[in-house]
Design an enzyme around this catalytic site. Sequence first.
Site, PDB file in Angstrom:
ATOM      1  N   GLY A   1       0.814  -1.213   0.000  1.00  9.68           N
ATOM      2  CA  GLY A   1       0.000   0.000   0.000  1.00  9.68           C
ATOM      3  C   GLY A   1       0.843   1.256   0.000  1.00  9.68           C
ATOM      4  O   GLY A   1       1.995   1.242   0.440  1.00  9.68           O
TER       5      GLY A   1
ATOM      6  N   GLY B   1       0.407   5.363   1.106  1.00  7.09           N
ATOM      7  CA  GLY B   1      -0.446   6.326   1.782  1.00  7.09           C
ATOM      8  C   GLY B   1      -0.028   7.749   1.522  1.00  7.09           C
ATOM      9  O   GLY B   1       0.782   8.037   0.626  1.00  7.09           O
ATOM     10  N   SER B   2      -0.570   8.674   2.338  1.00  2.00           N
ATOM     11  CA  SER B   2      -0.319  10.098   2.152  1.00  2.00           C
ATOM     12  C   SER B   2       1.140  10.456   2.366  1.00  2.00           C
ATOM     13  O   SER B   2       1.692  11.312   1.679  1.00  2.00           O
ATOM     14  CB  SER B   2      -1.200  10.895   3.118  1.00  2.00           C
ATOM     15  OG  SER B   2      -2.557  10.598   2.932  1.00  2.00           O
ATOM     16  N   PHE B   3       1.786   9.793   3.320  1.00  2.00           N
ATOM     17  CA  PHE B   3       3.138  10.187   3.686  1.00  2.00           C
ATOM     18  C   PHE B   3       4.171   9.076   3.529  1.00  2.00           C
ATOM     19  O   PHE B   3       5.300   9.222   3.964  1.00  2.00           O
ATOM     20  CB  PHE B   3       3.168  10.684   5.140  1.00  2.00           C
ATOM     21  CG  PHE B   3       2.337  11.913   5.362  1.00  2.00           C
ATOM     22  CD1 PHE B   3       2.737  13.136   4.874  1.00  2.00           C
ATOM     23  CD2 PHE B   3       1.145  11.830   6.055  1.00  2.00           C
ATOM     24  CE1 PHE B   3       1.969  14.271   5.074  1.00  2.00           C
ATOM     25  CE2 PHE B   3       0.370  12.956   6.263  1.00  2.00           C
ATOM     26  CZ  PHE B   3       0.785  14.183   5.766  1.00  2.00           C
ATOM     27  N   GLY B   4       3.798   7.965   2.927  1.00  2.00           N
ATOM     28  CA  GLY B   4       4.784   6.910   2.782  1.00  2.00           C
ATOM     29  C   GLY B   4       4.195   5.638   2.220  1.00  2.00           C
ATOM     30  O   GLY B   4       3.065   5.618   1.716  1.00  2.00           O
TER      31      GLY B   4
ATOM     32  N   LYS C   1       5.255   0.506   7.915  1.00  2.00           N
ATOM     33  CA  LYS C   1       4.930   1.780   7.268  1.00  2.00           C
ATOM     34  C   LYS C   1       6.180   2.657   7.269  1.00  2.00           C
ATOM     35  O   LYS C   1       6.642   3.105   8.312  1.00  2.00           O
ATOM     36  CB  LYS C   1       3.792   2.495   8.010  1.00  2.00           C
ATOM     37  CG  LYS C   1       3.418   3.846   7.400  1.00  2.00           C
ATOM     38  CD  LYS C   1       2.299   4.500   8.188  1.00  2.00           C
ATOM     39  CE  LYS C   1       1.931   5.857   7.628  1.00  2.00           C
ATOM     40  NZ  LYS C   1       0.843   6.506   8.402  1.00  2.00           N
TER      41      LYS C   1
ATOM     42  N   ASP D   1      -8.768  11.436   9.291  1.00  2.00           N
ATOM     43  CA  ASP D   1      -8.549  10.878   7.946  1.00  2.00           C
ATOM     44  C   ASP D   1      -9.238   9.526   7.798  1.00  2.00           C
ATOM     45  O   ASP D   1      -8.640   8.552   7.332  1.00  2.00           O
ATOM     46  CB  ASP D   1      -7.046  10.740   7.673  1.00  2.00           C
ATOM     47  CG  ASP D   1      -6.745  10.570   6.177  1.00  2.00           C
ATOM     48  OD1 ASP D   1      -7.620  10.907   5.355  1.00  2.00           O
ATOM     49  OD2 ASP D   1      -5.644  10.119   5.834  1.00  2.00           O
TER      50      ASP D   1
END
Length: 557
Positions: free
Chosen positions: A246, A248-251, A268, A377
């Site tokens: 996956g 995401g927004s920051f990584g 993550k 979020d």
Amino acid sequence: MLAELRLDRNNLTGTIPREVMSLSSLLYINISQNNLTGSLPVEVGTLRNVEELDFSENMLVGNVPSDLGSCVKLRLLYMEGNKLWGILPSSLSKLRGIEELDLSQNNFSGKIPAYLQDFVFLRKLNLSFNDFEGVVPKRGIFGNATAVFVLGNKKLCGGIADLQLKSCNPSKGLKKERFALTLKLIISVGSGLLGLALVLCFLYLCWSRKTTKVSSFRILENSFMNWSYRSLHKATDSFSPANLIGVGSFGSVYKGVIGQGKKVVAVKVLNLNFRGAAKSFIAECKALKSIKHRNLVKVLTACSSIDFHGNDFKALVYEFMVNGSLEEWLHQNGNEDNGHNESRNLSLLQRLNIAIDVASALDYLHHHCLKPIVHCDLKPSNVLLDDEMVGHVGDFGLARFLPEEHWQSSSIGIRGSVGYAAPEYGMGNEVSTFGDVYSYGILILEIFTGKRPTDNMFNDSVTLHNFAKVALLEQGASLADPTLFQQSENGESRSGINKTTNQNSIEGQRIEECLISILKVGITCSEELLRDRPAMNEVVVQLHVIKNAFLGGITAL
């Protein structure tokens, strides 16, 4: 001749114009929920006829001008949510017609003025979250615990018993002080001995760890370890693209294996080149270290280190969720040809259970933590499913603790993702638990209609909320995701009913009633106005009622 001035809930900046405060004809002024700065002009004393003043939720500073006492006709005065300070002026004793006074969430200090207990018309007084000190009066409004609020003033004491404040007995305080000195001496000596014992225990444990073989899995389960970059590099096979599960927004999130293959985890890795990524890491660590709930993704460890090239490296390690995200189950993303599309459809009961799981997680964050936490979020990709299809809320990179005393709206940035973020956030309002409620409402509508809020069919005038609201009136349960009624191999639908043959049956009515009730919850939660949305603890109760009615109907059949 201007009588009313209402400019609330905008994005006004700068100071309050002195010319406006000089309009003696004004009866009502509401400039709340803006970004006004500076102090209250002394010209406010010119407003001899004003009945309502609302300066709340701005960024005003300074003392309350003594000239405010000239507004003798004032009935309603709201100044909460600013950065005002100092002692309340004695001139406010002239405001004997005041009915509501809210000074909460400022930095007022000194003793609570005694004249407030003589205001016979005062029916609501909020002094919460300031720096008031001394004895709380008992006469007048202070005799009604439901009308006066003093929470968050740590230096206050006394008052009526219902306020549950500490005692103001000075002799008792002297005894406590003497006892405290004696206790400090005992603690000092005891701490020295305890410290020595801890050092010896630590040395013994270090020696014991060298001689005792303990698996990585067991260590990880029993402590919050700080893993190195090398360990995570090895666990994810050098962060191989094959292990990428996956973005995401920051990584990015990678699948990793630790403890000689005994434990599968999700790693993550923050992309520190993204603006706000480091702040997101800190926010997520801060949130996750203080919360624990069966419907929240469990963090196993954190890593703040340096990679093999000398660059900063930050990562979080979570329990691996074998069934991936809710996003993958709701939207197959073109994987219909893999032969497994039918098996990945969620039944009505599964969707309802996941909705309850997410609601329970938010209820815990909003109402059962030491400080309320706003997720900020919530969306399907941040809801993960374990091997039993239990929903877990994850990704706390935008989470916020309430109250946000040290954050200004300009420094927080966007709160959430497009389509899921509450409309008031787009107007610069501070985060609140009701922002999560809005996101949850959109999530509910997406779960049971199968439509994303960012679908091409939606625009500024037609949103998923508006579409569902109108379609529910016209179509009823037909608005629901068609896959809920698809045939499974045994001839029944995934929801336990054949829509075509059983539409008029009692069983079909149960299904329809359940769907309509759930969609109504989603619509109510995603109302545009914040005040029209329910709290999450109310939503949890509603969903359990819906589920019990649904299961009770099946049992009866």
